[in-house]
Scaffold this motif. Structure first.
Motif, PDB file in Angstrom:
ATOM      1  N   CYS A  47       0.734  -1.546   0.228  1.00 29.07           N
ATOM      2  CA  CYS A  47      -0.381  -0.245  -0.311  1.00 29.07           C
ATOM      3  C   CYS A  47       1.242   1.249   0.167  1.00 29.07           C
ATOM      4  O   CYS A  47       1.451   0.862   0.411  1.00 29.07           O
ATOM      5  CB  CYS A  47      -0.616   0.206   1.176  1.00 29.07           C
ATOM      6  SG  CYS A  47      -1.865   1.380   1.424  1.00 29.07           S
ATOM      7  N   CYS A  68      -0.771   3.077   3.664  1.00 30.33           N
ATOM      8  CA  CYS A  68      -0.318   2.377   4.930  1.00 30.33           C
ATOM      9  C   CYS A  68       0.958   1.637   4.968  1.00 30.33           C
ATOM     10  O   CYS A  68       1.466   1.256   6.244  1.00 30.33           O
ATOM     11  CB  CYS A  68      -1.267   1.963   5.741  1.00 30.33           C
ATOM     12  SG  CYS A  68      -1.886   1.458   4.685  1.00 30.33           S
ATOM     13  N   CYS A 114      -6.182  -1.292  -1.459  1.00 27.76           N
ATOM     14  CA  CYS A 114      -5.627  -1.587   0.518  1.00 27.76           C
ATOM     15  C   CYS A 114      -7.244  -1.682   1.496  1.00 27.76           C
ATOM     16  O   CYS A 114      -7.737  -1.088   1.054  1.00 27.76           O
ATOM     17  CB  CYS A 114      -4.706  -0.860   1.123  1.00 27.76           C
ATOM     18  SG  CYS A 114      -4.162  -0.938   2.735  1.00 27.76           S
ATOM     19  N   CYS A 121      -7.264   0.369   3.725  1.00 24.33           N
ATOM     20  CA  CYS A 121      -7.030   1.545   4.010  1.00 24.33           C
ATOM     21  C   CYS A 121      -7.363   2.617   3.142  1.00 24.33           C
ATOM     22  O   CYS A 121      -7.929   3.847   3.038  1.00 24.33           O
ATOM     23  CB  CYS A 121      -5.750   1.719   4.441  1.00 24.33           C
ATOM     24  SG  CYS A 121      -4.355   2.967   3.661  1.00 24.33           S
ATOM     25  N   GLY A 165      -5.744   2.561   0.701  1.00 19.06           N
ATOM     26  CA  GLY A 165      -4.430   3.522  -0.498  1.00 19.06           C
ATOM     27  C   GLY A 165      -4.089   2.866  -1.741  1.00 19.06           C
ATOM     28  O   GLY A 165      -4.169   0.867  -2.034  1.00 19.06           O
TER      29      GLY A 165
HETATM   30 ZN    ZN Z   1      -3.458   0.971   3.105  1.00 17.67          ZN
END
Ligand code: ZN
Ligand code: ADP
Ligand code: ADP
Length: 217
Positions: free
Chosen positions: A131, A134, A150, A152, A154
């Motif tokens: 990612c 992160c 990801c 998150c 990302g």
């Molecule tokens: Zn991430």
């Protein structure tokens, strides 16, 4: 308290195991590869120098690597211990580490070797995705990100050095320069060899069991 070295060939799962162990033992995860990649991303002098070696699949020179590790080990969060991931990778790095620890009256608790055959390593490294936001590590086949991004949100990227050709080069660097550390740490009574085949949870259990036995001895 845990002072641990995680050793193993490129793509063996060192980083994956280090994340869980770092949480469980409450000690920082120190990856020289991550530190070099951060320097490359920042465009620092260190990054410019390290990049030449990383892109070629070679090891960064020992003096440079030992320099960043010595600095890192001087940080206060290391008082509780550490998990070193991808360091040391040569005999001079290992003796440099012994020296640095001796100067602070510290000792390693164990060196865990994650053992994975070459054919599997190529699959793990070539399918690795990281990612951009992160830093979490995924695998296109073995640990696919839900929905392609990801968790998150990302974007996932492939490391420049995870192309098949460079992976082969890193593997031979491992066999030539890093594998001799097995004998070095075995003779210090620190080496714990763990089978790295099977999923991340199975490997984690083996690492944890091996460390449990070594702590109670
Ligand atoms: Zn991430
Ligand atoms: P992997 O875990 O897949 O082997 P790393 O992220 O640990 O990869 O390392 C990526 C690259 O960074 C290495 O191929 C090497 O060029 C450099 N590097 C990382 N750690 C070291 C080290 N201890 N000594 C020399 N070079 C290193
Ligand atoms: P290293 O730090 O040793 O280079 P990583 O932890 O980054 O290795 O793992 C390399 C790749 O293999 C990643 O894509 C990761 O998701 C995947 N991986 C890690 N452990 C396992 C495992 N036990 N089985 C299958 N794939 C794994």
């Amino acid at each position: 308290m845990m002072r641990l070295v995680l050793m193993g060939p490129p793509g063996a799962g060192k980083g994956t195991q280090a994340v869980g162990l770092s949480r469980e033992y409450g000690v920082p995860h120190i990856s020289t590869g991550d530190m070099f990649r951060a320097a490359v991303a920042a465009g620092s002098q260190l990054g410019l120098e390290a990049r030449r070696y990383m892109d070629a699949g070679d090891l960064v020179p020992d003096e440079v690597t030992l320099g960043i590790v010595r600095e890192r080990l001087a940080q206060p969060d290391v008082a509780s211990g550490f998990i070193l991931d991808g360091f040391p990778r040569t005999i001079p790095q290992a003796s440099g580490l012994q020296e640095a620890l001796r100067d602070s009256n510290l000792q390693l608790d164990a060196v865990v070797l994650i053992d994975v055959p070459d054919a599997e390593l190529v699959k793990r490294a070539v399918g690795r995705r990281v990612c951009r936001e992160c830093g979490r590590v995924w695998h296109v086949e073995f640990n696919p990100p839900p929905g392609g991004a990801c968790s998150c949100g990302g974007e996932l990227i492939q490391r420049d050095d995870d192309r098949a050709e460079t992976v082969m080069k890193r593997l031979s660097a491992y066999h030539e320069q890093t594998e001799p550390l097995k004998g070095y740490y075995a003779s210090l009574g620190l080496l714990l060899s763990v089978d790295g085949m099977g999923g991340p949870e199975a490997v984690h259990r083996r690492v944890f069991d091996a460390l449990g036995r070594c702590n109670s001895r």
